[in-house]
Design a protein around this motif. Structure first.
Motif, short mmCIF file in Angstrom:
data_model
loop_
_atom_site.label_atom_id
_atom_site.label_comp_id
_atom_site.label_asym_id
_atom_site.label_seq_id
_atom_site.Cartn_x
_atom_site.Cartn_y
_atom_site.Cartn_z
N GLU A 1 -11.36 1.35 -1.23
CA GLU A 1 -10.91 0.77 -2.51
C GLU A 1 -12.06 0.73 -3.51
OE1 GLU A 1 -7.91 0.88 -2.55
OE2 GLU A 1 -6.81 -0.44 -1.21
N GLU B 1 0.84 -1.21 0.00
CA GLU B 1 0.00 0.00 0.00
C GLU B 1 0.88 1.26 0.00
OE1 GLU B 1 -3.18 0.42 -0.29
OE2 GLU B 1 -4.20 -1.41 0.34
N HIS C 1 -3.95 3.48 4.26
CA HIS C 1 -4.04 2.02 4.29
C HIS C 1 -2.73 1.42 4.81
CE1 HIS C 1 -7.21 2.20 0.81
NE2 HIS C 1 -7.64 2.69 1.94
FE LIG Z 1 -5.17 0.76 -0.83
#
Ligand SMILES: [Fe+2]
Ligand SMILES: [Fe+2]
Length: 207
Positions: free
Chosen positions: A162, A33, A63
């Protein structure tokens, strides 16, 4: 796809019940991430940057931080950074995004003759699109396992963000190119091969 989802589920269900493996899994996802967040920032135009890209960069960085914090719930105090011993399938985990990025750039150069800023923008859209499709599958299956094993970790807030990214990328791709669906399909195929490599590398570490 079905088979891949099943394979992914098996891997995750082996990882989640083991605190040590689960810690390394979380740390690996956090690293990936973070790599994503850094790539978005690198692709940003220094002046012509809108709120969508800013939001996207901020959320990917969140994230990385959020997953890192989750490790504390599983194996406290053990994962200071992203060096190899703290990751699962470290080499493949590092390569996944870089190789996808390189392939997308080469593809856009060869197929559409893009260069410079245009190339950066196109690669950002296509790479992110492919990753968001994957994130949807991966975090969905992961969350199911977390629920099943009554883990203290949860990734519901990531799943929600997301989903938003995927919708935004689709909208941006539509204005980027009339044949966006074909472009996206081609990159998703490349991503699929890289993802399988990643899963296999993790599987080998588990056995
Ligand atoms: Fe992400
Ligand atoms: Fe995302």
């Amino acid at each position: 796809m079905e088979q891949l989802a099943e394979q992914l589920k098996q891997v995750i269900e082996q990882i989640v019940p083991s605190n040590e493996l689960h810690g390394r899994w979380l740390n690996s996802l956090s690293m990936m991430e973070n790599t994503g967040a850094r790539k978005i920032s690198r692709y940003e135009h220094p002046v012509h940057t809108g709120i969508i890209v800013l939001k996207h960069a901020a959320e990917e960085a969140r994230h990385a931080y959020y997953l890192k914090k989750q490790i504390e719930k599983v194996v406290p105090g053990n994962f200071p950074d992203y060096t190899f011993p703290y990751l699962l399938a470290p080499v493949t985990s590092y390569q996944y995004l870089h190789q996808l990025d390189i392939s997308a750039c080469r593809y856009l150069k060869d197929k559409l003759g893009l260069e410079g800023r245009e190339l950066f923008h196109g690669a950002y859209l296509l790479v992110t699109y492919a990753i968001e499709v994957r994130a949807d599958l991966l975090y969905g299956i992961y969350q199911e396992a977390l629920t099943k094993y009554k883990s203290k970790v949860n990734v519901k807030s990531i799943i929600l963000e997301e989903e938003g990214h995927l919708a935004e990328m689709t909208r941006m791709l539509q204005t980027f190119h009339p044949e966006w669906a074909q472009l996206a399909e081609d990159i998703c195929k490349v991503e699929g091969d890289l993802f399988i490599k990643w899963i296999v590398a993790i599987q080998q570490e588990l056995n």
